[in-house]
Design an enzyme around this catalytic site. Structure first.
Site, PDB file in Angstrom:
ATOM      1  N   ASP A 189       0.861  -1.172   0.000  1.00 57.97           N
ATOM      2  CA  ASP A 189       0.000   0.000   0.000  1.00 57.97           C
ATOM      3  C   ASP A 189       0.900   1.225   0.000  1.00 57.97           C
ATOM      4  O   ASP A 189       1.926   1.244   0.693  1.00 57.97           O
ATOM      5  CB  ASP A 189      -0.925   0.016   1.224  1.00 57.97           C
ATOM      6  CG  ASP A 189      -2.127   0.922   0.963  1.00 57.97           C
ATOM      7  OD1 ASP A 189      -2.891   0.634   0.027  1.00 57.97           O
ATOM      8  OD2 ASP A 189      -2.288   1.935   1.672  1.00 57.97           O
TER       9      ASP A 189
ATOM     10  N   LYS B 234      13.920   4.844 -11.528  1.00 57.75           N
ATOM     11  CA  LYS B 234      12.886   4.900 -10.479  1.00 57.75           C
ATOM     12  C   LYS B 234      12.887   3.618  -9.649  1.00 57.75           C
ATOM     13  O   LYS B 234      12.771   3.664  -8.423  1.00 57.75           O
ATOM     14  CB  LYS B 234      11.502   5.124 -11.093  1.00 57.75           C
ATOM     15  CG  LYS B 234      10.432   5.218 -10.029  1.00 57.75           C
ATOM     16  CD  LYS B 234       9.014   5.317 -10.547  1.00 57.75           C
ATOM     17  CE  LYS B 234       8.045   5.240  -9.372  1.00 57.75           C
ATOM     18  NZ  LYS B 234       6.651   5.029  -9.767  1.00 57.75           N
TER      19      LYS B 234
HETATM   20  P1  IMP Z   1      -2.947   1.922  -3.551  1.00 59.27           P
HETATM   21  O1  IMP Z   1      -3.212   0.979  -4.666  1.00 59.27           O
HETATM   22  O2  IMP Z   1      -4.094   2.169  -2.647  1.00 59.27           O
HETATM   23  O3  IMP Z   1      -1.694   1.596  -2.803  1.00 59.27           O
HETATM   24  O4  IMP Z   1      -2.757   3.310  -4.302  1.00 59.27           O
HETATM   25  C1  IMP Z   1      -1.605   4.015  -4.274  1.00 59.27           C
HETATM   26  C2  IMP Z   1      -1.819   5.329  -4.999  1.00 59.27           C
HETATM   27  O5  IMP Z   1      -0.764   6.203  -4.583  1.00 59.27           O
HETATM   28  C3  IMP Z   1      -1.684   5.179  -6.503  1.00 59.27           C
HETATM   29  O6  IMP Z   1      -2.910   5.044  -7.136  1.00 59.27           O
HETATM   30  C4  IMP Z   1      -1.008   6.477  -6.893  1.00 59.27           C
HETATM   31  O7  IMP Z   1      -1.977   7.467  -7.036  1.00 59.27           O
HETATM   32  C5  IMP Z   1      -0.139   6.796  -5.685  1.00 59.27           C
HETATM   33  N1  IMP Z   1       1.198   6.211  -5.841  1.00 59.27           N
HETATM   34  C6  IMP Z   1       1.749   5.202  -5.110  1.00 59.27           C
HETATM   35  N2  IMP Z   1       2.968   4.907  -5.553  1.00 59.27           N
HETATM   36  C7  IMP Z   1       3.201   5.720  -6.586  1.00 59.27           C
HETATM   37  C8  IMP Z   1       4.308   5.851  -7.458  1.00 59.27           C
HETATM   38  O8  IMP Z   1       5.313   5.134  -7.418  1.00 59.27           O
HETATM   39  N3  IMP Z   1       4.181   6.810  -8.392  1.00 59.27           N
HETATM   40  C9  IMP Z   1       3.097   7.604  -8.508  1.00 59.27           C
HETATM   41  N4  IMP Z   1       2.036   7.507  -7.733  1.00 59.27           N
HETATM   42  C10 IMP Z   1       2.082   6.560  -6.769  1.00 59.27           C
END
Ligand code: IMP
Length: 200
Positions: free
Chosen positions: A78, A181
């Site tokens: 997450d 990255k």
């Molecule tokens: P999750 O799937 O709830 O963990 O969503 C994480 C959200 O955080 C993603 O949809 C992105 O909007 C943002 N995010 C997390 N990691 C990255 C990254 O490496 N680059 C750009 N946005 C990120």
């Protein structure tokens, strides 16, 4: 050979996690030998609500539920972005901040309108949980500091990549692209720590 399920349907995230882990399994890794399985191998999985109060809670919940369902060692992640000027927002709400990546970026830029570069500090955070079918868990975290740009720059990556400047390069992740990255990001740092745990 250890089988590990990657518990995410976010294509970009899964791709990055695979690339980082693949690098760890290649030459000089000290014997990390894993086979990655995607959720596509397990049709009918229930949808998991990300209703925790922290990255850690959400990552753990995803990994625990998928490990229980698949009966396999499961890795979940997450992540999100925290902006100092916004007292840590959007944080765990990063994915739900607005309906699309473009709108999320524009919303963040709008909230920072008129804010000088020195006050645009932010960090990406990634929390990675590894849970076995017996429910035993390990959790690690990685972060990457930077600042929010004044406008989107670069076309690589996803999410907030095009507005997140890495100070050392004075470029956004959107400009830096892969594979850099995947060496320096929040996710890379967390997965590298998890790699050590997997190696035992
Ligand atoms: P999750 O799937 O709830 O963990 O969503 C994480 C959200 O955080 C993603 O949809 C992105 O909007 C943002 N995010 C997390 N990691 C990255 C990254 O490496 N680059 C750009 N946005 C990120």
């Amino acid at each position: 050979m250890v089988e590990v399920v990657i518990a995410s349907r976010n294509y970009n995230k899964v791709r990055e996690i695979k690339e980082i882990l693949t690098r760890l399994t290649s030459a000089g890794s000290g014997g990390l030998n894993i086979k990655l399985l995607s959720l596509k191998s397990f049709p009918g999985l229930p949808k998991i609500e990300e209703d925790g109060n922290s990255f850690r809670e959400n990552a753990l919940k995803k990994a625990q539920e998928i490990a229980k369902w698949t009966g396999k060692l499961t890795l979940a992640e997450d992540s999100g972005i925290e902006v100092d000027y916004l007292k840590g927002a959007p944080g765990i709400f990063s994915a739900r901040f607005a309906p699309t990546d473009r709108k999320r970026n524009l919303k963040l830029l709008k909230l920072l309108e008129g804010v000088p570069a020195s006050k645009r500090k932010a960090r990406f955070r990634s929390c990675v949980a590894l849970v076995n079918p017996q429910g035993q868990a390990k959790v690690v975290e990685g972060s990457c500091r930077g600042r929010i740009s004044f406008k989107p720059r670069g076309s690589y990556g996803f999410g907030y990549d095009s507005i997140f400047i890495v100070p050392k390069y004075n470029k956004t992740f959107g400009e830096l692209g892969y594979p850099l990255k995947n060496k320096i990001s929040h996710r890379a740092r967390a997965i590298q720590k998890m790699g050590k745990i997997l190696r035992g």
